[in-house]
Scaffold this motif. Structure first.
Motif, PDB file in Angstrom:
ATOM      1  N   GLU A   1       0.885  -1.204  -0.027  1.00  0.00           N
ATOM      2  CA  GLU A   1       0.011  -0.037  -0.178  1.00  0.00           C
ATOM      3  C   GLU A   1       1.033   1.376  -0.132  1.00  0.00           C
ATOM      4  O   GLU A   1       0.568   2.300  -0.715  1.00  0.00           O
ATOM      5  N   TRP A   2       1.939   1.265   0.665  1.00  0.00           N
ATOM      6  CA  TRP A   2       3.049   2.505   0.833  1.00  0.00           C
ATOM      7  C   TRP A   2       3.480   2.659  -0.437  1.00  0.00           C
ATOM      8  O   TRP A   2       3.661   3.702  -1.071  1.00  0.00           O
TER       9      TRP A   2
ATOM     10  N   GLU B   1       1.282   4.192  -3.032  1.00  0.00           N
ATOM     11  CA  GLU B   1       0.763   5.461  -2.723  1.00  0.00           C
ATOM     12  C   GLU B   1       1.841   6.631  -3.009  1.00  0.00           C
ATOM     13  O   GLU B   1       1.699   7.516  -3.824  1.00  0.00           O
ATOM     14  N   ASN B   2       3.432   5.829  -2.869  1.00  0.00           N
ATOM     15  CA  ASN B   2       4.460   6.688  -2.721  1.00  0.00           C
ATOM     16  C   ASN B   2       5.314   6.493  -4.078  1.00  0.00           C
ATOM     17  O   ASN B   2       6.342   7.341  -4.085  1.00  0.00           O
TER      18      ASN B   2
END
Length: 173
Positions: free
Chosen positions: A14-15, A18-19
């Motif tokens: 997920e990180w 997103e990034n």
């Protein structure tokens, strides 16, 4: 230090989604490791596990897809031009008797209408890439030399090919 488990794998995916991770303007590896509470050596060790490696790749692909969409929208808006409202904030002060700036009275928001002209270069880029069948770059030249692997070209064939290409070039100018 974080422990390897399904929850941590999901958090990492997920990180990264997103990034990003360095590719395509994503985050630095040190930022990822710091946020996930792992060191780089641990990350490399976890990458040897298929489920972690696949989760990171899925995250990267999600980031790339979102970035591609956002850039397409941005480029489309630049190509079309338009207008938007820009809000500027500034502080309003009370003046002292001697004319110097005194106590802060309030924050003031001013709206400013900004007109953006259409960007022809962006429009051409979009049209030639989104609908190449109808919009083509006329400077494009498709030249293919076919060479028989077993037979080398003679000097006459080379000169004839050069003459043919020079004629094509002259016709296109």
């Amino acid at each position: 230090m974080a422990k390897y488990n399904q929850k941590k794998i999901k958090q990492c995916e997920e990180w990264v989604a997103e990034n990003g991770l360095m590719e395509y303007g994503g985050a630095l590896m040190k930022d990822f490791c710091k946020h996930m509470d792992i060191d780089y050596k641990t990350y490399k060790t976890w990458l040897e596990r298929e489920e972690f490696r696949e989760a990171i790749e899925r995250g990267k692909e999600t980031f790339k897809s979102k970035l591609t969409y956002e850039l397409s929208v941005s480029l489309s808006q630049a190509a079309k031009g338009g207008e938007y409202t820009k809000i500027k904030k500034h502080k309003e002060y009370r003046s002292n008797q001697d004319g110097t700036r005194g106590q802060l009275v309030k924050m003031v928001e001013d709206e400013e209408k900004v007109v953006v002209p259409p960007n022809v270069g962006a429009a051409i880029f979009l049209l030639t890439n989104l609908d190449p069948e109808h919009y083509q770059n006329r400077q494009k030249s498709d030249i293919v030399l076919k060479k028989d692997e077993e037979k080398e070209m003679t000097l006459e064939e080379i000169n004839a090919e050069i003459a043919r290409l020079e004629k094509l070039d002259a016709d296109n100018q």
